[in-house]
Design a protein around this motif. Sequence first.
Motif, PDB file in Angstrom:
ATOM      1  N   ALA A  38     119.214  -8.154  77.333  1.00 38.30           N
ATOM      2  CA  ALA A  38     120.689  -8.405  78.368  1.00 38.30           C
ATOM      3  C   ALA A  38     120.725  -7.409  79.729  1.00 38.30           C
ATOM      4  CB  ALA A  38     122.079  -7.964  78.389  1.00 38.30           C
ATOM      5  N   GLY A  39     120.179  -6.552  79.609  1.00 35.04           N
ATOM      6  CA  GLY A  39     119.438  -6.107  80.733  1.00 35.04           C
ATOM      7  C   GLY A  39     118.292  -5.322  80.993  1.00 35.04           C
ATOM      8  N   MET A  40     117.499  -6.732  80.758  1.00 40.31           N
ATOM      9  CA  MET A  40     116.375  -6.679  80.859  1.00 40.31           C
ATOM     10  C   MET A  40     115.977  -8.105  82.134  1.00 40.31           C
ATOM     11  SD  MET A  40     112.809  -6.307  78.723  1.00 40.31           S
ATOM     12  CE  MET A  40     113.907  -4.817  78.103  1.00 40.31           C
ATOM     13  N   PRO A  41     115.390  -7.813  82.884  1.00 39.99           N
ATOM     14  CA  PRO A  41     114.583  -8.751  83.207  1.00 39.99           C
ATOM     15  C   PRO A  41     113.648 -10.075  83.218  1.00 39.99           C
ATOM     16  CG  PRO A  41     114.626  -7.571  85.083  1.00 39.99           C
ATOM     17  CD  PRO A  41     114.207  -6.806  83.986  1.00 39.99           C
ATOM     18  N   GLU A  42     113.880 -11.476  82.934  1.00 37.54           N
ATOM     19  CA  GLU A  42     113.894 -12.581  82.637  1.00 37.54           C
ATOM     20  C   GLU A  42     112.230 -12.506  82.000  1.00 37.54           C
ATOM     21  OE1 GLU A  42     115.343 -16.467  81.655  1.00 37.54           O
ATOM     22  OE2 GLU A  42     117.336 -16.515  81.887  1.00 37.54           O
ATOM     23  N   THR A  43     111.736 -12.032  83.399  1.00 35.98           N
ATOM     24  CA  THR A  43     110.453 -12.009  84.008  1.00 35.98           C
ATOM     25  C   THR A  43     109.915 -11.357  82.944  1.00 35.98           C
ATOM     26  OG1 THR A  43     111.061 -11.030  85.451  1.00 35.98           O
ATOM     27  CG2 THR A  43     110.423 -13.290  85.915  1.00 35.98           C
ATOM     28  N   GLU A  46     109.377 -11.429  78.107  1.00 37.84           N
ATOM     29  CA  GLU A  46     108.173 -12.014  76.697  1.00 37.84           C
ATOM     30  C   GLU A  46     107.186 -10.731  76.967  1.00 37.84           C
ATOM     31  OE1 GLU A  46     105.393 -15.603  76.846  1.00 37.84           O
ATOM     32  OE2 GLU A  46     106.590 -15.841  78.151  1.00 37.84           O
ATOM     33  N   SER A  47     107.231  -9.689  77.984  1.00 32.13           N
ATOM     34  CA  SER A  47     106.369  -8.838  77.824  1.00 32.13           C
ATOM     35  C   SER A  47     106.313  -7.739  76.732  1.00 32.13           C
ATOM     36  CB  SER A  47     105.869  -8.000  79.195  1.00 32.13           C
ATOM     37  OG  SER A  47     104.398  -7.753  79.210  1.00 32.13           O
ATOM     38  N   GLU A  48     107.797  -7.411  76.919  1.00 31.29           N
ATOM     39  CA  GLU A  48     108.738  -6.507  76.436  1.00 31.29           C
ATOM     40  C   GLU A  48     108.571  -7.140  74.650  1.00 31.29           C
ATOM     41  OE1 GLU A  48     109.833  -2.701  75.907  1.00 31.29           O
ATOM     42  OE2 GLU A  48     109.321  -3.476  77.580  1.00 31.29           O
ATOM     43  N   LEU A  49     108.819  -7.747  74.673  1.00 36.25           N
ATOM     44  CA  LEU A  49     108.689  -7.862  72.963  1.00 36.25           C
ATOM     45  C   LEU A  49     107.271  -8.406  72.758  1.00 36.25           C
ATOM     46  CD1 LEU A  49     111.788 -10.773  72.708  1.00 36.25           C
ATOM     47  CD2 LEU A  49     111.912  -8.802  72.420  1.00 36.25           C
ATOM     48  N   VAL A  53      98.494  -8.587  77.658  1.00 33.66           N
ATOM     49  CA  VAL A  53      96.315  -8.762  78.119  1.00 33.66           C
ATOM     50  C   VAL A  53      96.361  -7.574  79.149  1.00 33.66           C
ATOM     51  CG1 VAL A  53      96.335 -10.156  76.047  1.00 33.66           C
ATOM     52  CG2 VAL A  53      96.154 -10.142  78.914  1.00 33.66           C
ATOM     53  N   LYS A  54      95.296  -6.856  79.554  1.00 35.20           N
ATOM     54  CA  LYS A  54      95.001  -6.677  80.917  1.00 35.20           C
ATOM     55  C   LYS A  54      94.626  -7.891  82.308  1.00 35.20           C
ATOM     56  CE  LYS A  54      91.045  -3.697  83.178  1.00 35.20           C
ATOM     57  NZ  LYS A  54      89.816  -3.165  83.076  1.00 35.20           N
ATOM     58  N   GLY A  55      95.218  -7.791  82.527  1.00 35.76           N
ATOM     59  CA  GLY A  55      94.757  -8.790  83.914  1.00 35.76           C
ATOM     60  C   GLY A  55      95.708 -10.313  83.827  1.00 35.76           C
ATOM     61  N   ALA A  56      96.698  -9.690  82.435  1.00 35.57           N
ATOM     62  CA  ALA A  56      97.925 -11.043  82.420  1.00 35.57           C
ATOM     63  C   ALA A  56      98.822 -11.170  83.819  1.00 35.57           C
ATOM     64  CB  ALA A  56      98.415 -10.411  81.943  1.00 35.57           C
ATOM     65  N   PHE A  57      99.644 -10.552  84.297  1.00 33.77           N
ATOM     66  CA  PHE A  57     100.348 -10.447  85.330  1.00 33.77           C
ATOM     67  C   PHE A  57      99.586  -9.264  86.080  1.00 33.77           C
ATOM     68  CE2 PHE A  57     102.468  -8.148  82.197  1.00 33.77           C
ATOM     69  CZ  PHE A  57     102.720  -7.421  83.032  1.00 33.77           C
ATOM     70  N   THR A  58      99.794  -8.846  87.679  1.00 29.91           N
ATOM     71  CA  THR A  58     100.022  -7.868  88.720  1.00 29.91           C
ATOM     72  C   THR A  58     100.205  -6.998  88.048  1.00 29.91           C
ATOM     73  OG1 THR A  58     100.208  -9.581  90.691  1.00 29.91           O
ATOM     74  CG2 THR A  58     100.026  -7.371  91.108  1.00 29.91           C
ATOM     75  N   GLY A  59      99.903  -5.896  87.967  1.00 32.01           N
ATOM     76  CA  GLY A  59      99.573  -4.739  87.339  1.00 32.01           C
ATOM     77  C   GLY A  59      99.418  -4.155  86.353  1.00 32.01           C
ATOM     78  N   ASP A  83     121.147 -13.517  73.945  1.00 31.83           N
ATOM     79  CA  ASP A  83     120.800 -13.657  75.641  1.00 31.83           C
ATOM     80  C   ASP A  83     119.340 -13.627  76.064  1.00 31.83           C
ATOM     81  OD1 ASP A  83     123.467 -12.880  75.832  1.00 31.83           O
ATOM     82  OD2 ASP A  83     123.458 -11.141  76.788  1.00 31.83           O
ATOM     83  N   LEU A  84     118.271 -14.146  74.979  1.00 33.46           N
ATOM     84  CA  LEU A  84     117.532 -14.499  75.154  1.00 33.46           C
ATOM     85  C   LEU A  84     117.353 -15.642  75.598  1.00 33.46           C
ATOM     86  CD1 LEU A  84     115.131 -12.827  72.027  1.00 33.46           C
ATOM     87  CD2 LEU A  84     115.961 -12.701  73.885  1.00 33.46           C
ATOM     88  N   PRO A  85     116.416 -15.762  76.502  1.00 32.92           N
ATOM     89  CA  PRO A  85     116.382 -17.716  76.671  1.00 32.92           C
ATOM     90  C   PRO A  85     115.645 -18.562  75.610  1.00 32.92           C
ATOM     91  CG  PRO A  85     114.780 -15.883  78.088  1.00 32.92           C
ATOM     92  CD  PRO A  85     115.988 -15.164  77.236  1.00 32.92           C
ATOM     93  N   ALA A  86     115.660 -18.822  75.704  1.00 31.95           N
ATOM     94  CA  ALA A  86     115.657 -20.586  74.644  1.00 31.95           C
ATOM     95  C   ALA A  86     114.031 -20.619  74.176  1.00 31.95           C
ATOM     96  CB  ALA A  86     115.794 -22.126  74.694  1.00 31.95           C
ATOM     97  N   ASP A  87     112.741 -20.289  75.379  1.00 25.30           N
ATOM     98  CA  ASP A  87     111.766 -20.227  75.384  1.00 25.30           C
ATOM     99  C   ASP A  87     111.200 -18.822  74.647  1.00 25.30           C
ATOM    100  OD1 ASP A  87     112.063 -19.232  77.662  1.00 25.30           O
ATOM    101  OD2 ASP A  87     109.994 -18.729  78.070  1.00 25.30           O
ATOM    102  N   ILE A  88     111.948 -17.933  74.606  1.00 26.59           N
ATOM    103  CA  ILE A  88     111.601 -16.768  73.971  1.00 26.59           C
ATOM    104  C   ILE A  88     112.262 -16.874  72.240  1.00 26.59           C
ATOM    105  CG2 ILE A  88     111.579 -14.007  74.021  1.00 26.59           C
ATOM    106  CD1 ILE A  88     111.617 -14.486  76.927  1.00 26.59           C
ATOM    107  N   GLN A  89     113.306 -17.210  72.551  1.00 27.34           N
ATOM    108  CA  GLN A  89     113.972 -17.305  70.900  1.00 27.34           C
ATOM    109  C   GLN A  89     112.669 -18.398  69.561  1.00 27.34           C
ATOM    110  OE1 GLN A  89     117.913 -18.136  70.470  1.00 27.34           O
ATOM    111  NE2 GLN A  89     118.980 -17.578  72.288  1.00 27.34           N
ATOM    112  N   VAL A  90     112.144 -19.452  70.838  1.00 27.25           N
ATOM    113  CA  VAL A  90     110.878 -20.293  69.910  1.00 27.25           C
ATOM    114  C   VAL A  90     110.320 -19.191  69.273  1.00 27.25           C
ATOM    115  CG1 VAL A  90     109.887 -21.677  69.588  1.00 27.25           C
ATOM    116  CG2 VAL A  90     111.580 -22.170  71.117  1.00 27.25           C
ATOM    117  N   LYS A  91     109.610 -18.592  70.155  1.00 29.49           N
ATOM    118  CA  LYS A  91     108.122 -17.706  70.499  1.00 29.49           C
ATOM    119  C   LYS A  91     108.858 -16.834  68.623  1.00 29.49           C
ATOM    120  CE  LYS A  91     105.056 -16.400  72.834  1.00 29.49           C
ATOM    121  NZ  LYS A  91     104.174 -15.260  73.939  1.00 29.49           N
TER     122      LYS A  91
END
Length: 108
Positions: A38-43, A46-49, A53-59, A83-91
Motif C-alpha cells: 500500500a505504501g509504494m507507487p504502482e509504477t 512490479e519491479s519491487e516484487l 533487467v538492466k535497461g528496463a526503464f530509466t535508471g 492493495d496490489l493492482p489486478a495485473d500484479i495479482q495475476v503475476k
Amino acid sequence: MSSAKLWKNSRGVLSAITLAVHSGSGRAERPFVAVNCAGMPETLLESELFGHVKGAFTGAHQPRPGALLQAHNGTLFLDEVGDLPADIQVKLLRFLEDGEIRAVGADH
C-alpha cells in the motif's frame, strides 16, 4: 522451488507476529523480506516484487532481483497484499502456481 510463506497483514498488526513466527521457524536463518504494497507507487510495485533487467526503464543501470527471489526459501511478507493492482495479482498468482518470475523488461 520451495514455496514462500505469504501472510496478509491487517493494518500493521501482523508484521511483528510474522517476524516472530519466521524467527522461530525452520526458515529463521533464511531471508525475511517485507514489502508494503500500500505504501509504494504502482509504477514501482512490479519491479519491487519481480525484479528488473538492466535497461528496463530509466535508471535501471543494472539488473535487480525482486522480493520473490530475495525471499527464496525464506519468508515473504506482503503488507496490505489486497492493495496490489489486478495485473500484479495475476503475476503473483502465476508465481504461486507455476513458480514463474518474469522480471520487468525480460524477454521470456
